[in-house]
Design a protein around this motif. Structure first.
Motif, PDB file in Angstrom:
ATOM      1  N   UNK A  13       0.825  -1.200   0.000  1.00  0.00           N
ATOM      2  CA  UNK A  13       0.000   0.000   0.000  1.00  0.00           C
ATOM      3  C   UNK A  13       0.865   1.258   0.000  1.00  0.00           C
ATOM      4  N   UNK A  14       2.119   1.135   0.408  1.00  0.00           N
ATOM      5  CA  UNK A  14       2.992   2.302   0.544  1.00  0.00           C
ATOM      6  C   UNK A  14       4.019   2.448  -0.569  1.00  0.00           C
ATOM      7  N   UNK A  15       4.427   1.349  -1.190  1.00  0.00           N
ATOM      8  CA  UNK A  15       5.515   1.390  -2.156  1.00  0.00           C
ATOM      9  C   UNK A  15       5.060   0.828  -3.503  1.00  0.00           C
ATOM     10  N   UNK A  16       5.441   1.497  -4.574  1.00  0.00           N
ATOM     11  CA  UNK A  16       5.089   1.053  -5.924  1.00  0.00           C
ATOM     12  C   UNK A  16       5.931  -0.161  -6.307  1.00  0.00           C
ATOM     13  N   UNK A  17       5.373  -1.068  -7.093  1.00  0.00           N
ATOM     14  CA  UNK A  17       6.137  -2.241  -7.527  1.00  0.00           C
ATOM     15  C   UNK A  17       7.189  -1.861  -8.558  1.00  0.00           C
ATOM     16  N   UNK A  18       8.154  -2.730  -8.783  1.00  0.00           N
ATOM     17  CA  UNK A  18       9.180  -2.424  -9.780  1.00  0.00           C
ATOM     18  C   UNK A  18       8.568  -2.382 -11.175  1.00  0.00           C
ATOM     19  N   UNK A  19       9.060  -1.498 -12.018  1.00  0.00           N
ATOM     20  CA  UNK A  19       8.507  -1.404 -13.367  1.00  0.00           C
ATOM     21  C   UNK A  19       8.886  -2.615 -14.211  1.00  0.00           C
ATOM     22  N   UNK A  20       7.898  -3.211 -14.843  1.00  0.00           N
ATOM     23  CA  UNK A  20       8.132  -4.276 -15.815  1.00  0.00           C
ATOM     24  C   UNK A  20       8.688  -5.575 -15.286  1.00  0.00           C
ATOM     25  N   UNK A  21       8.628  -5.840 -14.008  1.00  0.00           N
ATOM     26  CA  UNK A  21       9.189  -7.082 -13.498  1.00  0.00           C
ATOM     27  C   UNK A  21       8.166  -7.888 -12.729  1.00  0.00           C
ATOM     28  N   UNK A  22       8.285  -9.204 -12.788  1.00  0.00           N
ATOM     29  CA  UNK A  22       7.432 -10.066 -11.974  1.00  0.00           C
ATOM     30  C   UNK A  22       7.978 -10.063 -10.561  1.00  0.00           C
ATOM     31  N   UNK A  68      11.914  -9.933  -6.391  1.00  0.00           N
ATOM     32  CA  UNK A  68      11.833 -10.234  -7.813  1.00  0.00           C
ATOM     33  C   UNK A  68      11.727 -11.738  -7.992  1.00  0.00           C
ATOM     34  N   UNK A  69      10.725 -12.174  -8.757  1.00  0.00           N
ATOM     35  CA  UNK A  69      10.455 -13.596  -8.916  1.00  0.00           C
ATOM     36  C   UNK A  69      11.460 -14.296  -9.819  1.00  0.00           C
ATOM     37  N   UNK A  70      12.044 -13.581 -10.766  1.00  0.00           N
ATOM     38  CA  UNK A  70      12.916 -14.237 -11.737  1.00  0.00           C
ATOM     39  C   UNK A  70      14.411 -14.013 -11.482  1.00  0.00           C
ATOM     40  N   UNK A  71      14.771 -13.351 -10.378  1.00  0.00           N
ATOM     41  CA  UNK A  71      16.181 -13.153 -10.032  1.00  0.00           C
ATOM     42  C   UNK A  71      16.382 -13.481  -8.560  1.00  0.00           C
ATOM     43  N   UNK A 116      17.550  -3.555 -12.617  1.00  0.00           N
ATOM     44  CA  UNK A 116      17.802  -4.929 -12.184  1.00  0.00           C
ATOM     45  C   UNK A 116      19.002  -5.559 -12.894  1.00  0.00           C
ATOM     46  N   UNK A 117      19.462  -4.937 -13.973  1.00  0.00           N
ATOM     47  CA  UNK A 117      20.626  -5.443 -14.719  1.00  0.00           C
ATOM     48  C   UNK A 117      21.911  -4.722 -14.351  1.00  0.00           C
ATOM     49  N   UNK A 118      21.861  -3.815 -13.387  1.00  0.00           N
ATOM     50  CA  UNK A 118      23.055  -3.104 -12.950  1.00  0.00           C
ATOM     51  C   UNK A 118      23.208  -1.792 -13.705  1.00  0.00           C
ATOM     52  N   UNK A 119      24.339  -1.152 -13.564  1.00  0.00           N
ATOM     53  CA  UNK A 119      25.547  -1.559 -12.844  1.00  0.00           C
ATOM     54  C   UNK A 119      25.327  -1.535 -11.332  1.00  0.00           C
ATOM     55  N   UNK A 120      25.904  -2.525 -10.666  1.00  0.00           N
ATOM     56  CA  UNK A 120      25.737  -2.705  -9.236  1.00  0.00           C
ATOM     57  C   UNK A 120      26.834  -1.988  -8.477  1.00  0.00           C
ATOM     58  N   UNK A 121      26.463  -1.357  -7.391  1.00  0.00           N
ATOM     59  CA  UNK A 121      27.387  -0.622  -6.527  1.00  0.00           C
ATOM     60  C   UNK A 121      27.371  -1.296  -5.158  1.00  0.00           C
ATOM     61  N   UNK A 122      28.550  -1.622  -4.626  1.00  0.00           N
ATOM     62  CA  UNK A 122      28.623  -2.262  -3.310  1.00  0.00           C
ATOM     63  C   UNK A 122      28.122  -1.309  -2.233  1.00  0.00           C
ATOM     64  N   UNK A 123      27.448  -1.877  -1.238  1.00  0.00           N
ATOM     65  CA  UNK A 123      26.980  -1.111  -0.090  1.00  0.00           C
ATOM     66  C   UNK A 123      27.036  -2.008   1.137  1.00  0.00           C
ATOM     67  N   UNK A 124      26.805  -1.431   2.298  1.00  0.00           N
ATOM     68  CA  UNK A 124      26.803  -2.240   3.516  1.00  0.00           C
ATOM     69  C   UNK A 124      25.373  -2.377   4.035  1.00  0.00           C
ATOM     70  N   UNK A 125      25.221  -2.950   5.186  1.00  0.00           N
ATOM     71  CA  UNK A 125      23.904  -3.213   5.764  1.00  0.00           C
ATOM     72  C   UNK A 125      23.119  -1.919   5.999  1.00  0.00           C
TER      73      UNK A 125
END
Length: 135
Positions: free
Chosen positions: A66-75, A87-90, A113-122
């Motif tokens: 109810x508070x957050x929109x789903x990701x665009x174009x992804x199951x 994400x159901x497929x990743x 969802x395909x990146x580029x990925x950036x490292x982060x901490x908790x």
């Protein structure tokens, strides 16, 4: 008549008219239960020797938040415990507020969802993910 006497008379009439509107309950009708929670358990509708009806399965979890929109174009589906879309497929990929999060022996995030990925901490992931996976 003075203003004080008028106000007093009007207050008295208004107060008594409120009493005239309230009708006592009709005989034969059950009393209305109090609105505050009771500390005594409600009586069971079945006798002790009678088997009770089967318990209904819990309601299915919502597919969206109810508070957050789903990701665009992804199951995906909403995981209320984690507070993110899964994400159901990743595998181990999550989404919330235009950011994707991925767990792969450490956290990373991206705007796609395909990146580029950036490292982060908790501290860079939603708290539900941090509690679930830890680091």
């Amino acid at each position: 008549m003075t203003a004080i006497a008028r106000i007093t008379l009007l207050s008295l009439v208004m107060g008594l008219s409120a009493c005239a509107v309230h009708r006592p309950p009709e005989p034969g009708l059950p009393p209305i239960p109090p609105s505050e929670p009771s500390t005594t358990p409600a009586p069971s509708p079945t006798s002790p020797g009678t088997p009770s009806a089967p318990i209904k399965p819990s309601k299915p979890q919502p597919r969206t938040s109810a508070s957050f929109a789903p990701p665009p174009g992804g199951n995906s589906h909403w995981d209320a415990k984690l507070g993110v879309y899964v994400l159901d497929d990743q595998t181990n990929t999550f989404y919330r507020q235009r950011t994707y999060y991925r767990w792969n022996n450490g956290w990373s995030r991206a705007i796609s969802p395909d990146g580029p990925w950036e490292d982060t901490d908790i501290h860079g992931v939603p708290s539900g993910l941090g509690r679930q996976f830890g680091q």
